[in-house]
Write an enzyme that holds these catalytic residues in place. Structure first.
Site, PDB file in Angstrom:
ATOM      1  N   ASN A 141     120.008  15.173  36.999  1.00  0.00           N
ATOM      2  CA  ASN A 141     120.226  14.692  35.627  1.00  0.00           C
ATOM      3  C   ASN A 141     120.814  13.293  35.653  1.00  0.00           C
ATOM      4  O   ASN A 141     121.904  13.052  35.129  1.00  0.00           O
ATOM      5  CB  ASN A 141     121.183  15.639  34.895  1.00  0.00           C
ATOM      6  CG  ASN A 141     120.442  16.566  33.951  1.00  0.00           C
ATOM      7  OD1 ASN A 141     119.325  16.276  33.519  1.00  0.00           O
ATOM      8  ND2 ASN A 141     121.069  17.680  33.628  1.00  0.00           N
ATOM      9  N   VAL A 184     120.606  16.548  44.212  1.00  0.00           N
ATOM     10  CA  VAL A 184     122.049  16.422  44.465  1.00  0.00           C
ATOM     11  C   VAL A 184     122.712  16.019  43.153  1.00  0.00           C
ATOM     12  O   VAL A 184     122.028  15.566  42.231  1.00  0.00           O
ATOM     13  CB  VAL A 184     122.332  15.392  45.589  1.00  0.00           C
ATOM     14  CG1 VAL A 184     121.643  15.807  46.876  1.00  0.00           C
ATOM     15  CG2 VAL A 184     121.898  13.987  45.190  1.00  0.00           C
ATOM     16  N   HIS A 234     116.246  14.950  25.351  1.00  0.00           N
ATOM     17  CA  HIS A 234     116.078  16.417  25.347  1.00  0.00           C
ATOM     18  C   HIS A 234     117.448  17.090  25.310  1.00  0.00           C
ATOM     19  O   HIS A 234     117.693  18.011  24.535  1.00  0.00           O
ATOM     20  CB  HIS A 234     115.291  16.853  26.591  1.00  0.00           C
ATOM     21  CG  HIS A 234     115.390  18.323  26.898  1.00  0.00           C
ATOM     22  ND1 HIS A 234     116.523  18.892  27.458  1.00  0.00           N
ATOM     23  CD2 HIS A 234     114.520  19.344  26.702  1.00  0.00           C
ATOM     24  CE1 HIS A 234     116.332  20.191  27.583  1.00  0.00           C
ATOM     25  NE2 HIS A 234     115.127  20.485  27.143  1.00  0.00           N
ATOM     26  N   ASN A 235     118.353  16.628  26.151  1.00  0.00           N
ATOM     27  CA  ASN A 235     119.668  17.259  26.197  1.00  0.00           C
ATOM     28  C   ASN A 235     120.470  17.009  24.922  1.00  0.00           C
ATOM     29  O   ASN A 235     121.203  17.884  24.471  1.00  0.00           O
ATOM     30  CB  ASN A 235     120.456  16.766  27.421  1.00  0.00           C
ATOM     31  CG  ASN A 235     120.041  17.506  28.676  1.00  0.00           C
ATOM     32  OD1 ASN A 235     118.888  17.858  28.830  1.00  0.00           O
ATOM     33  ND2 ASN A 235     120.979  17.743  29.569  1.00  0.00           N
ATOM     34  N   GLU A 239     119.167  19.405  22.643  1.00  0.00           N
ATOM     35  CA  GLU A 239     119.692  20.715  23.086  1.00  0.00           C
ATOM     36  C   GLU A 239     121.096  20.938  22.484  1.00  0.00           C
ATOM     37  O   GLU A 239     121.386  22.002  21.924  1.00  0.00           O
ATOM     38  CB  GLU A 239     119.730  20.717  24.616  1.00  0.00           C
ATOM     39  CG  GLU A 239     120.407  21.907  25.271  1.00  0.00           C
ATOM     40  CD  GLU A 239     120.474  21.731  26.803  1.00  0.00           C
ATOM     41  OE1 GLU A 239     119.437  21.457  27.421  1.00  0.00           O
ATOM     42  OE2 GLU A 239     121.577  21.865  27.376  1.00  0.00           O
ATOM     43  N   TYR A 240     121.958  19.926  22.587  1.00  0.00           N
ATOM     44  CA  TYR A 240     123.306  20.047  22.006  1.00  0.00           C
ATOM     45  C   TYR A 240     123.207  20.339  20.504  1.00  0.00           C
ATOM     46  O   TYR A 240     123.946  21.155  19.961  1.00  0.00           O
ATOM     47  CB  TYR A 240     124.085  18.739  22.184  1.00  0.00           C
ATOM     48  CG  TYR A 240     124.775  18.517  23.509  1.00  0.00           C
ATOM     49  CD1 TYR A 240     124.148  18.778  24.717  1.00  0.00           C
ATOM     50  CD2 TYR A 240     126.070  17.999  23.558  1.00  0.00           C
ATOM     51  CE1 TYR A 240     124.784  18.530  25.918  1.00  0.00           C
ATOM     52  CE2 TYR A 240     126.714  17.747  24.757  1.00  0.00           C
ATOM     53  CZ  TYR A 240     126.064  18.011  25.938  1.00  0.00           C
ATOM     54  OH  TYR A 240     126.699  17.758  27.133  1.00  0.00           O
ATOM     55  N   ARG A 275     131.651  19.457  20.032  1.00  0.00           N
ATOM     56  CA  ARG A 275     132.122  19.940  21.349  1.00  0.00           C
ATOM     57  C   ARG A 275     133.489  19.344  21.652  1.00  0.00           C
ATOM     58  O   ARG A 275     134.371  20.021  22.190  1.00  0.00           O
ATOM     59  CB  ARG A 275     131.131  19.560  22.453  1.00  0.00           C
ATOM     60  CG  ARG A 275     129.872  20.388  22.418  1.00  0.00           C
ATOM     61  CD  ARG A 275     129.196  20.437  23.772  1.00  0.00           C
ATOM     62  NE  ARG A 275     127.879  21.021  23.656  1.00  0.00           N
ATOM     63  CZ  ARG A 275     127.110  21.354  24.677  1.00  0.00           C
ATOM     64  NH1 ARG A 275     127.523  21.148  25.914  1.00  0.00           N
ATOM     65  NH2 ARG A 275     125.922  21.883  24.494  1.00  0.00           N
ATOM     66  N   SER A 307     113.914  20.200  33.304  1.00  0.00           N
ATOM     67  CA  SER A 307     114.689  21.067  32.409  1.00  0.00           C
ATOM     68  C   SER A 307     114.260  22.514  32.525  1.00  0.00           C
ATOM     69  O   SER A 307     113.095  22.804  32.767  1.00  0.00           O
ATOM     70  CB  SER A 307     114.509  20.630  30.955  1.00  0.00           C
ATOM     71  OG  SER A 307     115.156  21.563  30.104  1.00  0.00           O
ATOM     72  N   LYS A 335     114.575  12.969  29.261  1.00  0.00           N
ATOM     73  CA  LYS A 335     115.387  14.166  29.567  1.00  0.00           C
ATOM     74  C   LYS A 335     116.747  14.078  28.880  1.00  0.00           C
ATOM     75  O   LYS A 335     117.273  15.083  28.396  1.00  0.00           O
ATOM     76  CB  LYS A 335     115.566  14.316  31.091  1.00  0.00           C
ATOM     77  CG  LYS A 335     116.522  15.444  31.499  1.00  0.00           C
ATOM     78  CD  LYS A 335     115.946  16.809  31.213  1.00  0.00           C
ATOM     79  CE  LYS A 335     116.913  17.960  31.055  1.00  0.00           C
ATOM     80  NZ  LYS A 335     118.045  18.139  31.897  1.00  0.00           N
ATOM     81  N   THR A 337     125.445  21.044  54.222  1.00  0.00           N
ATOM     82  CA  THR A 337     126.059  22.102  55.020  1.00  0.00           C
ATOM     83  C   THR A 337     124.926  22.931  55.633  1.00  0.00           C
ATOM     84  O   THR A 337     124.172  23.593  54.916  1.00  0.00           O
ATOM     85  CB  THR A 337     126.934  23.002  54.119  1.00  0.00           C
ATOM     86  OG1 THR A 337     127.705  22.157  53.281  1.00  0.00           O
ATOM     87  CG2 THR A 337     127.843  23.901  54.923  1.00  0.00           C
ATOM     88  N   MET A 397     119.909  24.807  41.607  1.00  0.00           N
ATOM     89  CA  MET A 397     118.660  24.239  41.088  1.00  0.00           C
ATOM     90  C   MET A 397     117.716  23.841  42.228  1.00  0.00           C
ATOM     91  O   MET A 397     116.513  24.073  42.160  1.00  0.00           O
ATOM     92  CB  MET A 397     118.954  23.018  40.211  1.00  0.00           C
ATOM     93  CG  MET A 397     119.715  23.334  38.952  1.00  0.00           C
ATOM     94  SD  MET A 397     118.711  24.236  37.752  1.00  0.00           S
ATOM     95  CE  MET A 397     117.636  22.933  37.171  1.00  0.00           C
TER      96      MET A 397
HETATM   97  C1  6PG Z   1     118.279  21.701  31.093  1.00  0.00           C
HETATM   98  C2  6PG Z   1     119.717  21.503  30.711  1.00  0.00           C
HETATM   99  C3  6PG Z   1     120.587  21.139  31.860  1.00  0.00           C
HETATM  100  C4  6PG Z   1     122.034  20.864  31.454  1.00  0.00           C
HETATM  101  C5  6PG Z   1     122.781  22.076  31.038  1.00  0.00           C
HETATM  102  C6  6PG Z   1     124.264  21.862  30.816  1.00  0.00           C
HETATM  103  O1  6PG Z   1     117.476  21.021  30.466  1.00  0.00           O
HETATM  104  O2  6PG Z   1     117.976  22.491  31.986  1.00  0.00           O
HETATM  105  O3  6PG Z   1     119.785  20.465  29.763  1.00  0.00           O
HETATM  106  O4  6PG Z   1     120.033  19.980  32.415  1.00  0.00           O
HETATM  107  O5  6PG Z   1     122.674  20.338  32.541  1.00  0.00           O
HETATM  108  O6  6PG Z   1     122.229  22.598  29.900  1.00  0.00           O
HETATM  109  O7  6PG Z   1     124.558  20.764  30.038  1.00  0.00           O
HETATM  110  P1  6PG Z   1     126.045  20.582  29.473  1.00  0.00           P
HETATM  111  O8  6PG Z   1     126.982  21.008  30.547  1.00  0.00           O
HETATM  112  O9  6PG Z   1     126.205  19.124  29.161  1.00  0.00           O
HETATM  113  O10 6PG Z   1     126.117  21.467  28.276  1.00  0.00           O
END
Ligand code: 6PG
Length: 466
Positions: A105, A77, A187-188, A191-192, A289, A129, A184, A36, A15
């Site tokens: 994150n 990081v 958002h996640n 996303e789930y 999950r 994201s 964020k 590194t 990233m």
């Molecule tokens: C994003 C995602 C990202 C997230 C991965 C994996 O917005 O780019 O949300 O930040 O880390 O999708 O998330 P999980 O490993 O918890 O599924």
């Protein structure tokens, strides 16, 4: 390079490297450093034409020395202790006008703590994201921190962010402290939930309708041309169509059905509980999950109880409508949770602005977010299910959602997220619920008291007398 860069980036993992290239490509010179040194050198030599805008540093002190004050250093990081360690390492090297930006994150509580910690430099936490492609070509950015630090970074963050169809950059200031990382996190969580609901309708097609993955792919692709147009539906079509290079069969059929997670969905569920904000669709997705990881137990369960009852016959049109309805219910819950957080944490979270930032670049980007931004702009304090536009869409989708959830229950196909959305909706549309019974029970066993519907001041039932 003649002019020293004012921007720096620490952490050249997938990233970080992508973000550094994006920044350089947008015309900003940037100094970079990775723990590194060989990683830094390799990154620089692979940067092609962009290498001339990138200054590789061998040590942290070199990085700081290579930059002009006031500096802005982006941390990419791993979230957690690595961030604290990096901040401590930077403390002796930076001045009060230098700014450190945690773009990982992070848990928003950590960001709140770090923002209040009294570092010898300025600090902000931003949610980014969009995965690697987003970082490289345009992520969605949810910035937290002091307004003056946002104002300072906005030209860079807007330049590197994705653009919505109307050309607006998907980067905005969410609020002070941990507000950006909070948004964020939600958002996640969403996303789930989006992923889980897609997985649930995939399950009905696969196990209920006995469709093979290559037959499922065009269904998702078709949905991606309508109301459901979104990145996640688009990639679901692509993964269902993909072939395993080893066996030549569908790739999906070779993938173990146990989902991983890094924890941001779980954080969302935990925070929702603290806030007393109902987000059952997201909670169901986190639960699913966790259940998916229990493969041996699931296999034992199937051996004991047998496979699901006879196949379910559900029209594909119903699945599409159920997914539309489930998605609206999920987002209604997510936005309501953010309203609760804004109140509880004293943030001025701007709901339509959040919907606008999510329109492009991020994992949950979708056409529907345009309509959500409009509905939230009409009345940011109103639950999305009460917005006329979404009420109309829900009236169309709910009968299908009911049929799909009922079919899942009858035929033994677990649909936790879709069911949770429907149960929440049915409670939200019921003026007289069933908590009178809960209150009576509480009063019966603990004299906890209740309010009467007629307003009389008699807080206990007859069981309290004598
Ligand atoms: C994003 C995602 C990202 C997230 C991965 C994996 O917005 O780019 O949300 O930040 O880390 O999708 O998330 P999980 O490993 O918890 O599924």
């Amino acid at each position: 390079m003649a002019v020293k860069p004012q921007l720096g980036l620490i952490g050249l993992g997938t990233m970080g490297a992508a973000l550094a290239l994006n920044i350089a490509e947008k015309g900003f010179p940037i100094a970079v450093w990775n723990r590194t040194a060989s990683v830094t050198r390799r990154f620089h030599s692979a940067a092609g034409a962009l290498a001339e805008r990138i200054v590789p540093a061998e040590t942290l002190a070199d990085l700081v020395a290579a930059m002009a004050a006031p500096r802005a250093i982006i941390l990419m990081v791993p979230a957690g202790e690595a961030v604290d360690a990096q901040l401590s390492a930077l403390a002796p090297l930076l001045g009060p006008q230098d700014l450190v930006i945690d773009a990982g994150n992070a848990n928003f509580h950590d960001t709140d703590r770090r923002a209040a910690a009294g570092w010898p430099f300025r600090f902000m936490g931003i949610g980014v994201s969009g995965g690697e492609a987003g970082a490289r070509h345009g992520p969605a950015i949810m910035a937290g921190g002091k307004p003056e630090d946002w104002a300072r970074m906005a030209p860079v963050l807007r330049a590197i962010a994705a653009r919505a169809e109307d050309g607006t950059p998907c980067a905005d200031h969410m609020g002070e402290g941990g507000a950006g990382h909070f948004v964020k996190m939600v958002h996640n969580g969403i996303e789930y939930a989006d992923m889980q609901m897609i997985a649930e309708v995939y399950g009905i097609m696969r196990d209920g309708l006995a469709m093979a993955a290559p037959e499922i792919a065009p269904v998702f692709a078709r949905w991606n041309e309508g109301v459901l147009r979104s990145y996640l539906v688009e990639i679901s079509a692509a993964v269902a169509a993909a072939r395993d290079p080893v066996t030549g069969g569908p790739m999906l059929d070779m993938i173990v059905d146990a989902a991983g997670q890094k924890g941001t969905g779980r954080w969302t569920a935990i925070e929702a509980q603290h806030l007393g904000a109902p987000i059952p669709v997201i909670e169901a997705a986190v639960m699913a999950r966790n259940v998916s990881a229990r493969r041996a137990e699931r296999a034992a369960g199937e051996a004991l109880y047998g496979p699901a009852p006879e196949p379910a016959v559900v029209p594909l049109e119903d699945l599409e409508q159920a997914l539309i309805a489930g998605k609206i219910l999920c987002y209604a819950q997510g936005f309501a949770m953010m309203r609760a957080a804004a109140e509880s944490f004293g943030w001025a979270l701007d709901m339509p602005a959040i919907a606008r930032v999510w329109r492009a670049g991020c994992i949950i980007r979708s056409a529907m977010l345009n309509d959500m931004a409009e509905a939230l702009a009409e009345d940011p304090g109103r639950n999305l299910i009460l917005a006329p536009f979404f009420a109309n869409t829900l009236r169309r989708g709910l009968p299908a959602l009911r049929r799909v959830v009922a079919a899942g229950a009858l035929h033994g196909l677990g649909l936790p997220a879709l069911s949770a959305g429907l149960a929440w909706f049915d409670m939200m549309r019921t003026a007289r619920g069933t908590a009178d019974m809960i209150q009576a029970q509480r009063d019966y066993f603990g004299l906890h008291g209740f309010q009467r519907r007629d307003g009389l001041d008699r807080p206990h039932g007859p069981w309290a007398e004598g």
